[in-house]
Design a protein around this motif. Structure first.
Motif, short mmCIF file in Angstrom:
data_model
loop_
_atom_site.label_atom_id
_atom_site.label_comp_id
_atom_site.label_asym_id
_atom_site.label_seq_id
_atom_site.Cartn_x
_atom_site.Cartn_y
_atom_site.Cartn_z
N PHE A 67 0.82 -1.21 0.00
CA PHE A 67 0.00 0.00 0.00
C PHE A 67 0.86 1.26 0.00
CE2 PHE A 67 -3.36 -2.90 1.40
CZ PHE A 67 -4.36 -2.51 0.53
N MET A 70 1.94 1.89 -3.61
CA MET A 70 0.79 2.34 -4.40
C MET A 70 0.41 3.78 -4.05
SD MET A 70 0.02 -0.02 -6.46
CE MET A 70 -1.57 0.43 -7.11
N TYR A 74 0.32 7.17 -6.41
CA TYR A 74 -0.87 8.00 -6.62
C TYR A 74 -0.61 9.43 -6.19
CZ TYR A 74 -3.54 3.79 -7.57
OH TYR A 74 -4.00 2.63 -8.11
N TRP A 80 -6.01 11.89 -11.38
CA TRP A 80 -7.42 11.75 -11.01
C TRP A 80 -7.68 12.24 -9.59
CZ3 TRP A 80 -7.93 8.21 -7.01
CH2 TRP A 80 -6.84 7.35 -6.82
N PHE A 142 -0.77 0.77 11.53
CA PHE A 142 -0.99 2.20 11.73
C PHE A 142 0.35 2.90 12.00
CE2 PHE A 142 -1.62 5.75 14.66
CZ PHE A 142 -2.49 6.54 13.92
N PHE A 145 2.87 2.92 8.93
CA PHE A 145 2.38 3.29 7.61
C PHE A 145 3.25 4.32 6.87
CE2 PHE A 145 -0.44 5.76 4.80
CZ PHE A 145 -0.70 4.75 3.89
N TYR A 173 1.43 -0.23 -21.32
CA TYR A 173 0.38 0.17 -20.37
C TYR A 173 0.93 0.21 -18.96
CZ TYR A 173 -3.24 0.33 -23.82
OH TYR A 173 -4.01 0.71 -24.87
N MET C 4 -6.89 -2.67 -22.98
CA MET C 4 -7.17 -1.37 -22.41
C MET C 4 -8.23 -1.47 -21.32
SD MET C 4 -8.01 1.69 -24.91
CE MET C 4 -9.40 2.49 -24.18
N SER C 11 -7.00 -0.59 -12.65
CA SER C 11 -6.63 0.64 -11.99
C SER C 11 -7.75 1.10 -11.07
CB SER C 11 -6.26 1.71 -13.00
OG SER C 11 -7.34 1.99 -13.82
N PHE C 14 -7.35 -0.93 -7.86
CA PHE C 14 -6.21 -0.47 -7.07
C PHE C 14 -6.52 0.85 -6.38
CE2 PHE C 14 -3.04 -3.12 -9.53
CZ PHE C 14 -2.68 -3.85 -8.43
N ARG C 15 -7.08 1.78 -7.18
CA ARG C 15 -7.34 3.09 -6.62
C ARG C 15 -8.27 3.01 -5.42
NH1 ARG C 15 -8.45 6.57 -12.15
NH2 ARG C 15 -6.42 6.12 -13.04
N ALA C 17 -8.97 0.44 -3.54
CA ALA C 17 -8.37 -0.30 -2.42
C ALA C 17 -7.43 0.60 -1.63
CB ALA C 17 -7.61 -1.52 -2.95
N VAL C 18 -6.58 1.33 -2.32
CA VAL C 18 -5.60 2.17 -1.63
C VAL C 18 -6.30 3.28 -0.85
CG1 VAL C 18 -3.72 3.81 -1.97
CG2 VAL C 18 -3.71 1.64 -3.18
N LEU C 19 -7.30 3.90 -1.49
CA LEU C 19 -8.00 4.98 -0.80
C LEU C 19 -8.74 4.48 0.43
CD1 LEU C 19 -9.39 7.38 -3.53
CD2 LEU C 19 -7.36 7.57 -2.10
N TYR C 21 -8.07 1.81 2.19
CA TYR C 21 -7.08 1.44 3.20
C TYR C 21 -6.61 2.68 3.95
CZ TYR C 21 -2.73 -0.53 5.09
OH TYR C 21 -1.73 -0.95 5.91
N PHE C 22 -6.31 3.72 3.19
CA PHE C 22 -5.82 4.96 3.77
C PHE C 22 -6.84 5.55 4.74
CE2 PHE C 22 -5.22 9.58 3.58
CZ PHE C 22 -3.90 9.66 3.96
N LEU C 25 -7.39 3.18 7.84
CA LEU C 25 -6.26 3.00 8.76
C LEU C 25 -5.86 4.32 9.42
CD1 LEU C 25 -4.26 0.74 9.66
CD2 LEU C 25 -2.63 1.75 8.08
#
Lengths: 266, 354, 271
Positions: A67, A70, A74, A80, A142, A145, A173, C4, C11, C14-15, C17-19, C21-22, C25
């Motif tokens: 995590f 990742m 991001y 995004w 925690f 992290f 890609y 594609m 993606s 992943f996005r 899941a990470v958000l 989790y953040f 936690l």
């Protein structure tokens, strides 16, 4: 002249503050000879505690490495996410650094303890969080992290996005681009972050103490065992486990130095 | 590949980077996007590549709208400003990357890499890493890498910016020759007008997100359509009070008109050098600078300061010399209009009497 | 085309899941603790915070953390200077040793101090002969805090010193400045941001420290009981609301410090 004075003073501070205490632990562990050390370390409760620490370290490191990488990607690259949101998240990442481990543990008890709605629900389903392994893992997650994120983000910023864009232009890609272009540049920083995480996992005490309840043969970890031994005035046994932990930390420190030198080369 | 762009707009936050840009490019042409830094050239290039999404407008390749196609699918070669070579890969691996991604068979990849290494003169450097190469070599690797998957369109972002002035010249003609040989449609971005004039078939001048003018270098030089283009191409001096110069008194008819005068529009010299003194102004030499192949002369005509060149073959001027100055033409502009005007007195006013 | 679509799905996965989790936690627990502390109403919160022992614990923590931060700012600046500017045998070793306090478990640190300064150790006996005790008193807490926060200032100052162009110093000399003057007018101002942000981090860490302190502090309420140990005690005695109230106080303080450090750093690098 000045030079000698400053160097001497620094060496003295390092010696008094860092070296002598570590030596004293080693000495203490062998107070009752080699057999005393060995007995302290191979007590069933010590073995169980080391096993718990090991499990927590492995799980927490793997999860946070994934995590952490990742999230760094991001926060540095994603279009995004709005700029404002990225900035906010970026400062939130550091929060665990500012939170006392005891408070970190308390948060988990408050959210998932047996008296809370969520904890009660899970408890009825047969899943214990607090005073059990899952809670201890969450507490460690925690606390550790930020470590990987803080190591990886600056490197990503420094290498820039052009190599990745070049890969996109050649038809690669996201997946291919990451493994063939981004990963080779960041891997040593990830390794460094992971080592820091492992060190922190092995040493985590406050948060785990609160969440685990420190139950012998169930939720006791190496550090909470040291704490209990000291409270019970069993100093030799405490020293044995502490020496094992300290040796682990020093090994990690050496590894960290090595990873750092690799990081600078690449 | 035939490229067409219609009504392109792009904003970054509140900053309008590209404003309503439309153009089309015929197959096989080499186009230079020229303009000051921060003018939106790179944004246009990146939108063509698919690295940036336009807010409005269409990008059409071969009659097909490609706005929704990701960069991976557009079949474009891109050479980045700092080359963006993969640092951990050798020259050969860099060139092979795009082919491996496209899953070419191994033998074919090897042959193509060898071909490109040969073409770009990188033979013997295949197993070097980018940090072991010179700037010019890196540029050629970037070029080879972009060409490897046989793209239909090649985009180059400031391809020579990071290279020493001396090698830059060499590399320019090399690139020109290479693109001619391959016949690939190419667009490059530059802020250096010499580069654009020397290399491009056609130049597009971009300023503050707008396309000011598109045309061959000679057309743009000869017939600039906006004051910006006139001022940007070549060196020039703007003269507020153009009507006071001999030969340009007619400009009083259009109040608020200013003149833009290039060094090559002006001749400066001693009295005997001019057959027709009535068209000249008298001035004084302020400074002269040796420019390697010519003199750069600054002259003052009353309050007006002008700059021009003078051949080394001619008599040497000195600061303070009284000289005659002939202004052949000026580029005139006001808020509504702009045009080129010749010196009215240059034609002999009374030819019959001589 | 399928390639594609696949990557889009990936993606998205992943996005989110990470958000998630953040948020789960990091954000959720912190909101939870603020919520809990105020769940009994504002009055209960102020009662919990103004409770004499809680108040004293927080004040004591701040006081001791300030002392240890001051010590570390001085030692850290000196050590950073020596490690960067001088070449001497063992320099690399010392430089690696700096990180030791980060690597050592805090409980082990506590035990080390216990062994070294205990009443039966030479140091403990010496102090006793002079008429004061270290262990289970304030000095032991300060020592524990200094140890744990040792690397912060050094690691913050080192890069600044490395970056400092030698020509800046040389320029000062050519203008006739003495070495001392050069140090105070040229070098020290360049180190100050590092000292400040390192000290801030050290202070916030000292406020939060638990493991090293709990073993050596004696934990006498009102005298050597620091905030984090007080919170631990409240949890043990099943008073989560009281623990949460003091936690909120401590957290807010730490967040403020962290925010200031962030602000200072972005302003410095933003220029």
């Amino acid at each position: 002249m000045m030079r000698r004075l400053w160097i001497g003073l620094t060496v003295l501070v390092f010696g008094l503050l860092l070296v002598i205490p570590v030596i004293r632990i080693a000495q203490g562990a062998f107070d009752a000879g080699w057999s005393g050390f060995w007995r302290g370390l191979t007590r069933p409760e010590a073995l169980h505690a080391l096993l718990m620490t090991g499990i927590i370290a492995v799980v927490a490191t793997v999860v946070n490495a994934f995590f952490g990488v990742m999230l760094s990607l991001y926060l540095v690259r994603a279009t995004w996410l709005g700029r404002r949101l990225k900035r906010l998240m970026n400062s939130l990442v550091d929060l665990p650094f500012a939170v006392s481990p005891v408070i970190g543990g308390l948060m988990i008890v408050l959210l998932l303890g047996p008296d809370t709605a969520l904890g009660g629900l899970l408890g009825r389903a047969g899943i214990d969080i607090v005073y059990a392994l899952p809670g201890m893992v969450i507490a460690t997650l925690f606390v550790t992290f930020p470590l990987v994120v803080r190591e990886v983000m600056p490197v990503l910023q420094e290498i820039g996005s052009q190599q990745e864009e070049a890969a996109h232009m050649m038809g690669a890609y996201a997946w291919t681009t990451f493994w063939r272009v981004t990963w080779p540049s960041i891997r040593w920083s990830v390794v460094y972050g992971v080592v820091l995480t492992v060190a922190r996992c092995l040493g985590e005490f406050g948060a785990v103490l609160v969440v685990s309840g420190n139950i012998l043969f169930k939720t006791q970890t190496a550090t909470t065992l040291v704490y209990q031994d000291v409270e019970n005035f069993n100093l030799t046994a405490a020293n044995a486990v502490a020496l094992a932990l300290a040796a682990g930390s020093v090994l990690l420190l050496l590894f960290m130095e090595w990873a750092k030198s690799r990081k600078e080369v690449h | 590949m035939h490229v067409e762009v219609r009504g392109l707009n792009k904003k970054f936050g509140t900053f309008q980077a590209v404003k309503d840009v439309s153009f089309h490019i015929a197959k096989g042409q080499l186009i230079g996007l020229l303009g000051p830094s921060g003018g939106g050239k790179t944004s246009i290039l990146r939108m063509l590549a698919g690295l940036e999404t336009p807010d409005e407008g269409d990008i059409v390749f071969h009659g097909q709208r490609v706005n929704d196609l990701p960069p991976q699918e557009r079949g474009i070669g891109f050479v980045f400003q700092n080359y963006a070579l993969f640092k951990h890969m050798t020259v050969a691996e860099n060139i092979a990357f795009g082919l491996e991604v496209k899953k070419w068979p191994k033998a074919k990849i090897k042959a193509r890499v060898a071909e490109l290494v040969e073409l770009t003169g990188l033979k013997g450097f295949e197993s070097r890493y980018p940090h072991q190469l010179s700037g010019g070599q890196r540029q050629r690797v970037a070029f080879a890498r972009a060409l490897a998957p046989e793209p239909q369109l090649l985009l180059l972002d400031e391809p020579f910016a990071a290279i020493d002035a001396k090698i830059r010249h060499e590399l320019r003609s090399w690139l020109r020759e290479m693109i001619d040989r391959l016949g690939i449609t190419s667009i490059f971005v530059t802020h250096d007008q010499d580069e654009a004039i020397e290399v491009a078939d056609e130049i597009m001048i971009i300023n503050q997100g707008r396309l000011e003018q598109k045309g061959s270098p000679w057309e743009i030089y000869k017939d600039p359509q906006t004051p910006f283009v006139a001022g940007f191409i070549g060196e020039s001096t703007i003269v507020e009070d153009i009507a006071s110069l001999r030969g340009f008194a007619d400009t009083l008819t259009w109040p608020g008109t200013k003149g833009l005068i290039r060094p090559e529009y002006i001749e400066v010299g001693k009295e005997h050098e001019f057959p027709l003194l009535s068209a000249t102004e008298t001035g004084r030499v302020k400074h002269i600078h040796f420019r390697g192949s010519e003199w750069l002369v600054e002259v003052e005509i009353g309050a007006i300061k002008l700059v021009t060149y003078r051949s080394l073959e001619k008599e040497v001027l000195h600061p303070g010399d009284a000289v005659h100055v002939l202004v052949h033409r000026a580029y005139l502009f006001n808020d509504n209009d702009s045009w080129v005007m010749e010196n009215k007195l240059k034609e002999d006013p009374m030819p019959v009497h001589i | 085309m399928t390639n594609m679509l696949q990557s889009r799905w990936w993606s998205w996965g992943f996005r989110s899941a990470v958000l998630i989790y953040f948020v789960l936690l990091i954000v959720f627990p912190i909101l939870g603790i603020y919520g809990q502390s105020l769940s009994g109403g504002w009055h209960a919160f102020t009662d919990n915070v103004t409770e004499a022992l809680a108040w004293k614990a927080v004040l004591l923590t701040v006081k001791l953390a300030l002392i240890s931060t001051a010590i570390n700012a001085a030692i850290g600046t000196m050590a950073a200077w020596v490690l960067i500017r001088y070449r001497f045998p063992g320099r690399r070793l010392l430089n690696s040793l700096v990180d030791l306090p980060f690597a050592l478990p805090t409980a082990v640190v506590g035990l080390m101090i216990l062994l070294l300064l205990g009443p039966r150790s030479p140091v403990g006996q010496g102090a006793e002969a002079l008429g004061f005790t270290i262990l289970f008193h304030e000095p032991a807490i300060v020592i524990a805090m200094v140890f744990v926060t040792f690397p912060f200032v050094i690691r913050a100052v080192q890069p600044l010193l490395e970056e400092l162009d030698a020509s800046e110093e040389e320029a000062a000399y050519t203008m006739g400045a003495s070495p001392a003057r050069t140090f105070f007018r040229v070098i020290l101002p360049c180190m100050t941001p590092g000292i400040a942000s390192g000290a801030m981090l050290a202070f916030s860490r000292a406020l939060a420290e638990f493991g090293a302190v709990v073993l050596v502090a004696g934990n006498i309420p009102g005298k050597t009981l620091i905030a984090s140990v007080y919170i631990f005690g409240e949890i043990e005695s099943d008073n989560p609301a009281g623990a949460a109230a003091v936690s909120v106080l401590l957290l807010t303080l730490s967040f403020a410090i962290l925010w200031i450090v962030h602000f200072v750093q972005t302003r410095r690098t933003g220029r």
